[in-house]
Design a protein around this motif. Sequence first.
Motif, PDB file in Angstrom:
ATOM      1  N   ALA A  46       0.826  -1.205   0.000  1.00  0.00           N
ATOM      2  CA  ALA A  46       0.000   0.000   0.000  1.00  0.00           C
ATOM      3  C   ALA A  46       0.865   1.262   0.000  1.00  0.00           C
ATOM      4  O   ALA A  46       0.514   2.269  -0.637  1.00  0.00           O
ATOM      5  N   VAL A  47       1.993   1.211   0.694  1.00  0.00           N
ATOM      6  CA  VAL A  47       2.922   2.356   0.680  1.00  0.00           C
ATOM      7  C   VAL A  47       3.408   2.619  -0.742  1.00  0.00           C
ATOM      8  O   VAL A  47       3.375   3.752  -1.229  1.00  0.00           O
ATOM      9  N   ALA A  48       3.875   1.556  -1.406  1.00  0.00           N
ATOM     10  CA  ALA A  48       4.392   1.714  -2.767  1.00  0.00           C
ATOM     11  C   ALA A  48       3.323   2.268  -3.704  1.00  0.00           C
ATOM     12  O   ALA A  48       3.606   3.153  -4.542  1.00  0.00           O
ATOM     13  N   ARG A  49       2.100   1.781  -3.585  1.00  0.00           N
ATOM     14  CA  ARG A  49       1.012   2.259  -4.459  1.00  0.00           C
ATOM     15  C   ARG A  49       0.668   3.714  -4.176  1.00  0.00           C
ATOM     16  O   ARG A  49       0.462   4.512  -5.111  1.00  0.00           O
ATOM     17  N   ASN A  50       0.608   4.085  -2.895  1.00  0.00           N
ATOM     18  CA  ASN A  50       0.252   5.459  -2.554  1.00  0.00           C
ATOM     19  C   ASN A  50       1.265   6.468  -3.065  1.00  0.00           C
ATOM     20  O   ASN A  50       0.909   7.540  -3.552  1.00  0.00           O
ATOM     21  N   VAL A  51       2.549   6.139  -2.958  1.00  0.00           N
ATOM     22  CA  VAL A  51       3.582   7.068  -3.421  1.00  0.00           C
ATOM     23  C   VAL A  51       3.609   7.113  -4.952  1.00  0.00           C
ATOM     24  O   VAL A  51       3.745   8.188  -5.551  1.00  0.00           O
ATOM     25  N   ALA A  52       3.452   5.977  -5.594  1.00  0.00           N
ATOM     26  CA  ALA A  52       3.441   5.950  -7.064  1.00  0.00           C
ATOM     27  C   ALA A  52       2.286   6.766  -7.632  1.00  0.00           C
ATOM     28  O   ALA A  52       2.420   7.440  -8.661  1.00  0.00           O
ATOM     29  N   SER A  53       1.136   6.722  -6.949  1.00  0.00           N
ATOM     30  CA  SER A  53      -0.044   7.453  -7.431  1.00  0.00           C
ATOM     31  C   SER A  53      -0.015   8.920  -7.037  1.00  0.00           C
ATOM     32  O   SER A  53      -0.805   9.718  -7.557  1.00  0.00           O
ATOM     33  N   GLY A  54       0.858   9.290  -6.112  1.00  0.00           N
ATOM     34  CA  GLY A  54       0.930  10.664  -5.651  1.00  0.00           C
ATOM     35  C   GLY A  54       0.018  10.986  -4.488  1.00  0.00           C
ATOM     36  O   GLY A  54      -0.092  12.143  -4.075  1.00  0.00           O
ATOM     37  N   GLU A  55      -0.631   9.973  -3.931  1.00  0.00           N
ATOM     38  CA  GLU A  55      -1.507  10.214  -2.776  1.00  0.00           C
ATOM     39  C   GLU A  55      -0.699  10.759  -1.609  1.00  0.00           C
ATOM     40  O   GLU A  55      -1.164  11.644  -0.884  1.00  0.00           O
ATOM     41  N   GLN A  56       0.490  10.219  -1.394  1.00  0.00           N
ATOM     42  CA  GLN A  56       1.494  10.818  -0.516  1.00  0.00           C
ATOM     43  C   GLN A  56       2.783  10.969  -1.309  1.00  0.00           C
ATOM     44  O   GLN A  56       3.016  10.237  -2.276  1.00  0.00           O
ATOM     45  N   SER A  57       3.605  11.910  -0.892  1.00  0.00           N
ATOM     46  CA  SER A  57       4.828  12.195  -1.652  1.00  0.00           C
ATOM     47  C   SER A  57       6.007  11.328  -1.242  1.00  0.00           C
ATOM     48  O   SER A  57       6.921  11.106  -2.040  1.00  0.00           O
ATOM     49  N   TYR A  58       6.008  10.869   0.006  1.00  0.00           N
ATOM     50  CA  TYR A  58       7.125  10.091   0.537  1.00  0.00           C
ATOM     51  C   TYR A  58       6.602   8.805   1.192  1.00  0.00           C
ATOM     52  O   TYR A  58       5.487   8.767   1.721  1.00  0.00           O
ATOM     53  N   GLY A  59       7.458   7.784   1.187  1.00  0.00           N
ATOM     54  CA  GLY A  59       7.097   6.544   1.840  1.00  0.00           C
ATOM     55  C   GLY A  59       8.292   5.877   2.477  1.00  0.00           C
ATOM     56  O   GLY A  59       9.444   6.092   2.078  1.00  0.00           O
ATOM     57  N   MET A  60       8.009   5.059   3.460  1.00  0.00           N
ATOM     58  CA  MET A  60       9.003   4.199   4.111  1.00  0.00           C
ATOM     59  C   MET A  60       8.611   2.783   3.724  1.00  0.00           C
ATOM     60  O   MET A  60       7.537   2.299   4.111  1.00  0.00           O
ATOM     61  N   VAL A  61       9.471   2.097   2.958  1.00  0.00           N
ATOM     62  CA  VAL A  61       9.018   0.877   2.290  1.00  0.00           C
ATOM     63  C   VAL A  61      10.198  -0.056   2.036  1.00  0.00           C
ATOM     64  O   VAL A  61      11.351   0.391   1.966  1.00  0.00           O
ATOM     65  N   VAL A  62       9.920  -1.360   1.890  1.00  0.00           N
ATOM     66  CA  VAL A  62      10.989  -2.289   1.528  1.00  0.00           C
ATOM     67  C   VAL A  62      11.450  -1.991   0.100  1.00  0.00           C
ATOM     68  O   VAL A  62      10.640  -1.690  -0.780  1.00  0.00           O
ATOM     69  N   ASP A  63      12.731  -2.094  -0.119  1.00  0.00           N
ATOM     70  CA  ASP A  63      13.317  -1.579  -1.358  1.00  0.00           C
ATOM     71  C   ASP A  63      12.832  -2.269  -2.622  1.00  0.00           C
ATOM     72  O   ASP A  63      12.651  -1.633  -3.664  1.00  0.00           O
ATOM     73  N   PHE A  64      12.570  -3.597  -2.563  1.00  0.00           N
ATOM     74  CA  PHE A  64      12.235  -4.285  -3.800  1.00  0.00           C
ATOM     75  C   PHE A  64      10.941  -3.767  -4.406  1.00  0.00           C
ATOM     76  O   PHE A  64      10.796  -3.705  -5.637  1.00  0.00           O
TER      77      PHE A  64
END
Length: 334
Positions: free
Chosen positions: A209-227
């Motif tokens: 969900a973090v990766a999707r939110n940042v990719a879509s621009g819902e949030q600008s930054y994320g803390m996420v596993v690198d892969f």
Amino acid sequence: MKRPLPLLAVLWSLVFAQPLGWGSLNPAWAKPSGTLRLYTSQPDADAQKTVAAFREVYPEVSVEIFRSGTEEVISRFLLEAEKGSPQADVLLVADAPTFELLKSRNLLEPYCSPEAKAIAATYYDPDCHYFGTKILATVIVYNTAKAQPVDSWAALAQVPEGQLVMPSPTYSGAAAYNLGVITRTPGLGWEWYEALKKNKTVLVQGNGAVARNVASGEQSYGMVVDFLAIRSRNEGSPVEVVYPKEGVPVITEPVGIVKGTSNLEAAQAFVDFLLSQKGQEVAAEMGYMPLRQGVTPPKGFPALSELKILSAPAAELAQSREADKARFAKLFEE
């Protein structure tokens, strides 16, 4: 005329014709079959690909998957174990402290996989209760169309209010591990999480969900596993990845066999496969950093030797995990 060999001699010749000790993947005489029940926190698509690749090698084994976040997977497993009827044969979840907890409760079956010879000893339990299967570093991801890069965890706590998203440690095993490590890191600690709360950091269930939110621009930054962030970037999303200068927490998504499994042979074969050359190549093809020597990492990852790793003793993290999560939940009013 040759005298026939005594039956005992024939039997011994058959035994010693088989490889002993450290063997190779899927020897002709080992044919696991039946049903294998896998409990995992892998993303759904990756779990399906992992199982499909395993069944190419062991077609006589059918695999049933239960998938959720590490914390939910383990909660379900522990409830089953308390009732005396654990349903899983194999566990494949986020981090070593989780397996340390299970090991301390005598819930894991030791198995010294021959495939572990090609993996650094730091990535598996010396008593062979669990083995790391890949490297997953937690990093900063940002949307390149909406934000400027930050180079540290300290700076991440100061991004615009409400523009940071992270997985909750009460659901994500990786986030629970990060919580234990970061709160024990000088210069960060609980004060860092308090700053995130003050800055209205958004909590979601998992890293996906973090990766999707940042990719879509819902949030600008994320803390996420690198892969996940690197995969998103490689697929064309407007994101970039930063390995913070303080260092990164790293998990290894270990695999372990449940004590008392009804299909030990298939469970051992699954562990062997994940650690084998073929299994590690499959992981790399899915975009994970492999652990096995001689397997080329995917495009976009730094060399393992280049990572500055933040860590804490796994046993200590296991012991304090529930208290850490409870304190976090109170802080973030979950």
